[in-house]
Scaffold this motif. Structure first.
Motif, PDB file in Angstrom:
ATOM      1  N   HIS A 132      40.605 -25.571 -18.171  1.00  0.00           N
ATOM      2  CA  HIS A 132      40.410 -25.383 -19.661  1.00  0.00           C
ATOM      3  C   HIS A 132      38.188 -25.724 -19.867  1.00  0.00           C
ATOM      4  CE1 HIS A 132      43.927 -26.347 -21.252  1.00  0.00           C
ATOM      5  NE2 HIS A 132      44.428 -26.502 -20.636  1.00  0.00           N
ATOM      6  N   THR A 133      37.656 -26.038 -18.487  1.00  0.00           N
ATOM      7  CA  THR A 133      36.378 -26.026 -18.037  1.00  0.00           C
ATOM      8  C   THR A 133      36.030 -24.553 -18.043  1.00  0.00           C
ATOM      9  OG1 THR A 133      36.229 -28.647 -17.414  1.00  0.00           O
ATOM     10  CG2 THR A 133      34.498 -27.013 -16.753  1.00  0.00           C
ATOM     11  N   HIS A 134      36.045 -24.108 -16.922  1.00  0.00           N
ATOM     12  CA  HIS A 134      36.773 -22.527 -16.897  1.00  0.00           C
ATOM     13  C   HIS A 134      36.206 -22.103 -17.835  1.00  0.00           C
ATOM     14  CE1 HIS A 134      35.704 -18.729 -14.236  1.00  0.00           C
ATOM     15  NE2 HIS A 134      37.229 -19.126 -14.984  1.00  0.00           N
ATOM     16  N   ALA A 135      37.320 -21.660 -18.854  1.00  0.00           N
ATOM     17  CA  ALA A 135      37.681 -21.010 -19.602  1.00  0.00           C
ATOM     18  C   ALA A 135      36.361 -21.517 -20.703  1.00  0.00           C
ATOM     19  CB  ALA A 135      38.578 -21.548 -20.780  1.00  0.00           C
ATOM     20  N   SER A 136      35.990 -22.574 -20.722  1.00  0.00           N
ATOM     21  CA  SER A 136      34.748 -22.849 -21.637  1.00  0.00           C
ATOM     22  C   SER A 136      33.285 -22.483 -21.725  1.00  0.00           C
ATOM     23  CB  SER A 136      34.785 -24.808 -22.074  1.00  0.00           C
ATOM     24  OG  SER A 136      36.414 -25.054 -22.365  1.00  0.00           O
ATOM     25  N   TRP A 137      33.318 -22.470 -20.104  1.00  0.00           N
ATOM     26  CA  TRP A 137      32.142 -22.552 -19.573  1.00  0.00           C
ATOM     27  C   TRP A 137      31.930 -20.643 -19.930  1.00  0.00           C
ATOM     28  CZ3 TRP A 137      32.541 -24.148 -13.841  1.00  0.00           C
ATOM     29  CH2 TRP A 137      32.000 -24.996 -14.014  1.00  0.00           C
ATOM     30  N   LEU A 138      33.189 -19.962 -19.190  1.00  0.00           N
ATOM     31  CA  LEU A 138      33.195 -18.009 -20.161  1.00  0.00           C
ATOM     32  C   LEU A 138      32.963 -18.027 -21.584  1.00  0.00           C
ATOM     33  CD1 LEU A 138      36.011 -16.821 -17.765  1.00  0.00           C
ATOM     34  CD2 LEU A 138      33.241 -17.211 -17.376  1.00  0.00           C
ATOM     35  N   VAL A 139      33.726 -18.869 -22.395  1.00  0.00           N
ATOM     36  CA  VAL A 139      33.613 -18.707 -23.821  1.00  0.00           C
ATOM     37  C   VAL A 139      31.609 -18.714 -24.653  1.00  0.00           C
ATOM     38  CG1 VAL A 139      34.221 -19.174 -26.347  1.00  0.00           C
ATOM     39  CG2 VAL A 139      35.608 -18.497 -24.593  1.00  0.00           C
ATOM     40  N   GLN A 140      31.547 -19.983 -23.778  1.00  0.00           N
ATOM     41  CA  GLN A 140      29.996 -20.425 -24.508  1.00  0.00           C
ATOM     42  C   GLN A 140      28.899 -19.896 -23.871  1.00  0.00           C
ATOM     43  OE1 GLN A 140      30.565 -24.254 -23.400  1.00  0.00           O
ATOM     44  NE2 GLN A 140      30.959 -25.096 -25.433  1.00  0.00           N
ATOM     45  N   ASP A 141      28.989 -19.147 -22.661  1.00  0.00           N
ATOM     46  CA  ASP A 141      27.963 -18.214 -21.688  1.00  0.00           C
ATOM     47  C   ASP A 141      27.761 -17.241 -23.115  1.00  0.00           C
ATOM     48  OD1 ASP A 141      26.214 -17.291 -19.649  1.00  0.00           O
ATOM     49  OD2 ASP A 141      27.937 -15.838 -19.849  1.00  0.00           O
ATOM     50  N   GLY A 142      29.230 -16.270 -24.000  1.00  0.00           N
ATOM     51  CA  GLY A 142      28.771 -15.556 -24.493  1.00  0.00           C
ATOM     52  C   GLY A 142      28.751 -14.266 -24.317  1.00  0.00           C
ATOM     53  N   GLY A 143      29.017 -13.950 -22.735  1.00  0.00           N
ATOM     54  CA  GLY A 143      29.088 -13.002 -21.494  1.00  0.00           C
ATOM     55  C   GLY A 143      29.427 -11.952 -22.126  1.00  0.00           C
ATOM     56  N   MET A 144      30.863 -12.235 -22.167  1.00  0.00           N
ATOM     57  CA  MET A 144      32.632 -11.760 -21.662  1.00  0.00           C
ATOM     58  C   MET A 144      33.330 -11.787 -23.098  1.00  0.00           C
ATOM     59  SD  MET A 144      33.986 -13.630 -18.565  1.00  0.00           S
ATOM     60  CE  MET A 144      35.577 -12.142 -18.076  1.00  0.00           C
ATOM     61  N   SER A 145      34.098 -10.999 -23.429  1.00  0.00           N
ATOM     62  CA  SER A 145      35.084 -10.906 -24.184  1.00  0.00           C
ATOM     63  C   SER A 145      35.754 -11.157 -24.112  1.00  0.00           C
ATOM     64  CB  SER A 145      35.310  -8.684 -24.452  1.00  0.00           C
ATOM     65  OG  SER A 145      36.142  -8.781 -23.885  1.00  0.00           O
ATOM     66  N   LEU A 146      36.730 -11.244 -25.656  1.00  0.00           N
ATOM     67  CA  LEU A 146      38.024 -12.980 -25.405  1.00  0.00           C
ATOM     68  C   LEU A 146      38.911 -11.584 -24.757  1.00  0.00           C
ATOM     69  CD1 LEU A 146      38.095 -16.137 -26.747  1.00  0.00           C
ATOM     70  CD2 LEU A 146      38.907 -14.528 -28.988  1.00  0.00           C
ATOM     71  N   PHE A 147      38.740 -11.054 -24.952  1.00  0.00           N
ATOM     72  CA  PHE A 147      39.729  -9.912 -24.330  1.00  0.00           C
ATOM     73  C   PHE A 147      39.395 -10.064 -22.423  1.00  0.00           C
ATOM     74  CE2 PHE A 147      41.666  -5.926 -22.209  1.00  0.00           C
ATOM     75  CZ  PHE A 147      42.596  -6.508 -22.598  1.00  0.00           C
ATOM     76  N   ALA A 148      37.984 -10.185 -22.448  1.00  0.00           N
ATOM     77  CA  ALA A 148      38.012 -10.038 -20.329  1.00  0.00           C
ATOM     78  C   ALA A 148      38.525 -11.614 -20.372  1.00  0.00           C
ATOM     79  CB  ALA A 148      36.825  -9.691 -20.735  1.00  0.00           C
ATOM     80  N   ILE A 149      38.483 -12.695 -20.939  1.00  0.00           N
ATOM     81  CA  ILE A 149      38.529 -13.740 -20.756  1.00  0.00           C
ATOM     82  C   ILE A 149      39.723 -14.092 -20.721  1.00  0.00           C
ATOM     83  CG2 ILE A 149      38.119 -16.856 -21.422  1.00  0.00           C
ATOM     84  CD1 ILE A 149      35.641 -15.308 -22.792  1.00  0.00           C
ATOM     85  N   SER A 150      40.446 -13.573 -21.711  1.00  0.00           N
ATOM     86  CA  SER A 150      42.154 -14.227 -21.677  1.00  0.00           C
ATOM     87  C   SER A 150      42.795 -13.405 -20.905  1.00  0.00           C
ATOM     88  CB  SER A 150      42.722 -12.955 -23.392  1.00  0.00           C
ATOM     89  OG  SER A 150      44.403 -13.039 -22.852  1.00  0.00           O
ATOM     90  N   ARG A 151      42.319 -11.838 -20.250  1.00  0.00           N
ATOM     91  CA  ARG A 151      42.505 -11.283 -18.620  1.00  0.00           C
ATOM     92  C   ARG A 151      42.494 -12.145 -17.624  1.00  0.00           C
ATOM     93  NH1 ARG A 151      45.801  -9.951 -22.082  1.00  0.00           N
ATOM     94  NH2 ARG A 151      46.192  -8.741 -22.762  1.00  0.00           N
ATOM     95  N   ARG A 152      41.467 -12.589 -17.285  1.00  0.00           N
ATOM     96  CA  ARG A 152      40.953 -13.384 -16.607  1.00  0.00           C
ATOM     97  C   ARG A 152      41.887 -14.834 -16.310  1.00  0.00           C
ATOM     98  NH1 ARG A 152      36.250 -14.067 -12.870  1.00  0.00           N
ATOM     99  NH2 ARG A 152      35.928 -16.329 -12.404  1.00  0.00           N
ATOM    100  N   LEU A 153      42.456 -15.839 -17.430  1.00  0.00           N
ATOM    101  CA  LEU A 153      42.952 -16.903 -17.709  1.00  0.00           C
ATOM    102  C   LEU A 153      44.426 -16.147 -18.022  1.00  0.00           C
ATOM    103  CD1 LEU A 153      41.215 -18.773 -20.474  1.00  0.00           C
ATOM    104  CD2 LEU A 153      40.880 -19.155 -17.714  1.00  0.00           C
ATOM    105  N   GLY A 154      44.446 -15.325 -17.176  1.00  0.00           N
ATOM    106  CA  GLY A 154      45.827 -14.503 -17.378  1.00  0.00           C
ATOM    107  C   GLY A 154      47.307 -15.204 -17.828  1.00  0.00           C
ATOM    108  N   HIS A 155      46.540 -15.216 -19.239  1.00  0.00           N
ATOM    109  CA  HIS A 155      47.096 -15.278 -20.727  1.00  0.00           C
ATOM    110  C   HIS A 155      47.826 -14.343 -21.370  1.00  0.00           C
ATOM    111  CE1 HIS A 155      43.893 -18.930 -22.678  1.00  0.00           C
ATOM    112  NE2 HIS A 155      45.243 -19.394 -21.282  1.00  0.00           N
ATOM    113  N   ALA A 156      49.099 -14.727 -21.873  1.00  0.00           N
ATOM    114  CA  ALA A 156      50.094 -13.410 -21.823  1.00  0.00           C
ATOM    115  C   ALA A 156      49.447 -12.387 -23.197  1.00  0.00           C
ATOM    116  CB  ALA A 156      51.662 -13.857 -22.344  1.00  0.00           C
TER     117      ALA A 156
END
Length: 189
Positions: A132-156
């Motif tokens: 969750h910390t990793h995902a929060s960093w990615l979201v708050q950084d703003g440099g990645m789309s939600l789609f890209a974050i989803s793929r990095r986390l392996g969300h369906a």
């Protein structure tokens, strides 16, 4: 944190991988020479109906993915991977075995958490909170789309990512209001 497990913990927080995915990685699953360096997540530890562990598929089909590794993490992984066979587990116990969740949690997670709590930590973080910390960093950084974050986390689904982490995107509220304001300028003139 026990010195032997520090890189493992840093890997979890710097990649957002699940515990069972990270502990199933083999040396051959990482490519530290690629640009960017990568970890190929394509398996995870599972339990059968007799509670025996085996390596099986990731939690979801989307869980099978390749993750880019940041340079600081690569530097930590180089000594671990340097002289080991491709079939060896990337992260092991001190005697070279599989890292099991419950013993790791009891002996290597809880003691440092208690020490941190004695020094003022008010929460009781779980190992999964590193994801969750990793995902929060990615979201708050703003440099990645939600789609890209989803793929990095392996969300369906991106919807899963949005439901869990969407509250961390306050700028998205402002961006939406600003875009609407720009769009209606022609109507108001």
């Amino acid at each position: 944190m026990d010195e032997h497990y520090r890189t493992f913990i840093q890997f979890l927080v710097m990649t957002g991988t699940r515990f069972g995915e990270a502990t199933a990685l083999r040396i051959a699953d990482i490519d530290l020479r690629a640009r960017p360096a990568t970890a190929r997540v394509n398996k995870a530890w599972k339990r059968d109906r007799h509670s025996r562990y085996y390596v099986g598929p990731t939690k979801t089909a989307a869980g099978k993915r390749t993750i880019g590794l940041n340079p600081a993490l690569v530097e930590l992984l180089i000594p671990i991977a340097a002289s080991r066979s491709g079939n060896d587990l990337l992260f092991t116990t001190t005697d070279g075995g599989r890292i099991s969740h419950k013993p790791f949690w009891q002996h290597h997670w809880v003691p440092p958490v208690r020490t941190a709590q004695a020094r003022g930590l008010v929460k009781t973080p779980r190992i999964h909170d590193l994801r969750h910390t990793h995902a929060s960093w990615l979201v708050q950084d703003g440099g990645m789309s939600l789609f890209a974050i989803s793929r990095r986390l392996g969300h369906a689904s991106v919807r899963t990512t949005e439901q869990v982490y969407g509250h961390l995107m306050p700028q998205a509220l402002q961006d939406g209001a600003d875009a609407t304001e720009r769009s209606i300028q022609g109507i108001r003139s």
